[in-house]
Design a protein around this motif. Sequence first.
Motif, PDB file in Angstrom:
ATOM      1  N   VAL A 296       0.845  -1.269   0.094  1.00  0.00           N
ATOM      2  CA  VAL A 296       0.037   0.112   0.054  1.00  0.00           C
ATOM      3  C   VAL A 296       0.839   1.189  -0.156  1.00  0.00           C
ATOM      4  O   VAL A 296       0.237   2.369   0.067  1.00  0.00           O
ATOM      5  CB  VAL A 296      -0.839  -0.026   1.116  1.00  0.00           C
ATOM      6  CG1 VAL A 296      -1.832  -1.299   1.051  1.00  0.00           C
ATOM      7  CG2 VAL A 296      -0.386   0.120   2.636  1.00  0.00           C
ATOM      8  N   SER A 297       2.134   1.253  -0.094  1.00  0.00           N
ATOM      9  CA  SER A 297       3.089   2.305   0.015  1.00  0.00           C
ATOM     10  C   SER A 297       2.926   3.367  -0.837  1.00  0.00           C
ATOM     11  O   SER A 297       3.029   4.536  -0.479  1.00  0.00           O
ATOM     12  CB  SER A 297       4.635   1.651   0.163  1.00  0.00           C
ATOM     13  OG  SER A 297       4.866   1.235  -0.967  1.00  0.00           O
ATOM     14  N   LYS A 298       2.345   3.170  -2.079  1.00  0.00           N
ATOM     15  CA  LYS A 298       2.155   4.097  -3.039  1.00  0.00           C
ATOM     16  C   LYS A 298       1.120   4.922  -2.504  1.00  0.00           C
ATOM     17  O   LYS A 298       1.015   6.078  -3.238  1.00  0.00           O
ATOM     18  CB  LYS A 298       2.132   3.339  -4.379  1.00  0.00           C
ATOM     19  CG  LYS A 298       3.203   2.954  -5.203  1.00  0.00           C
ATOM     20  CD  LYS A 298       3.175   2.685  -6.456  1.00  0.00           C
ATOM     21  CE  LYS A 298       4.330   1.990  -7.377  1.00  0.00           C
ATOM     22  NZ  LYS A 298       5.550   1.593  -6.502  1.00  0.00           N
ATOM     23  N   PHE A 299       0.035   4.606  -1.907  1.00  0.00           N
ATOM     24  CA  PHE A 299      -1.171   5.460  -1.770  1.00  0.00           C
ATOM     25  C   PHE A 299      -1.467   5.188  -0.316  1.00  0.00           C
ATOM     26  O   PHE A 299      -2.659   5.935   0.264  1.00  0.00           O
ATOM     27  CB  PHE A 299      -2.336   4.770  -2.507  1.00  0.00           C
ATOM     28  CG  PHE A 299      -2.752   3.268  -2.499  1.00  0.00           C
ATOM     29  CD1 PHE A 299      -3.555   2.937  -1.567  1.00  0.00           C
ATOM     30  CD2 PHE A 299      -1.951   2.441  -3.204  1.00  0.00           C
ATOM     31  CE1 PHE A 299      -4.005   1.562  -1.193  1.00  0.00           C
ATOM     32  CE2 PHE A 299      -2.313   1.172  -3.058  1.00  0.00           C
ATOM     33  CZ  PHE A 299      -3.250   0.617  -1.982  1.00  0.00           C
ATOM     34  N   ALA A 300      -0.901   4.845   0.492  1.00  0.00           N
ATOM     35  CA  ALA A 300      -1.317   4.767   1.976  1.00  0.00           C
ATOM     36  C   ALA A 300       0.022   4.865   2.789  1.00  0.00           C
ATOM     37  O   ALA A 300       1.164   4.063   2.663  1.00  0.00           O
ATOM     38  CB  ALA A 300      -2.042   3.517   2.291  1.00  0.00           C
ATOM     39  N   SER A 301      -0.065   5.431   4.144  1.00  0.00           N
ATOM     40  CA  SER A 301       0.914   5.271   4.989  1.00  0.00           C
ATOM     41  C   SER A 301       0.298   4.739   6.428  1.00  0.00           C
ATOM     42  O   SER A 301      -1.104   5.068   6.495  1.00  0.00           O
ATOM     43  CB  SER A 301       1.766   6.818   5.435  1.00  0.00           C
ATOM     44  OG  SER A 301       2.289   7.482   4.211  1.00  0.00           O
TER      45      SER A 301
END
Length: 151
Positions: free
Chosen positions: A52-57
């Motif tokens: 999910v690193s491209k769209f979430a932290s």
Amino acid sequence: MSYLMQSLTKKEEVDELIRNTIDKVLVLRIGRASDPVCMQLDEILAKSVRDVSKFASIGLVDVDAAEIQVYVGYFDITLIPATIFFFNAHHMKMDSGTPDHTKWIGAFHSKQDFIDVVEVVYRGAMKGKMIVTCPLPPERIPKFQLLYKDI
């Protein structure tokens, strides 16, 4: 496993993360690392971080930290773990068929369930929505009944 995710114990840390997470979903898990359900959820979150690193932290918030109590009260955290979503400093809500649209209570059944939820929150937020519909079937959404004793 939670070393992959930021642990937060101070209000300023949470405020800063909310303010500075731009064009991504911020996932805040509020709970305690020693709680068995939190441990289960943290494992799913840790396994999902890269996906999910491209769209979430993801941030882990310690429910027992004194400075965090303002958030515990504000979001009415009575059951843990509770997962709250933000996008560009706006609280994102999700209709999952439960009475509370402000947070996810409990662990996700699988890594894919978590990824699906975050993706829906992200896509809805990108369209300007403040509330999205949970993509999971009802049987994979934790149900909680609040039990009141001695009333």
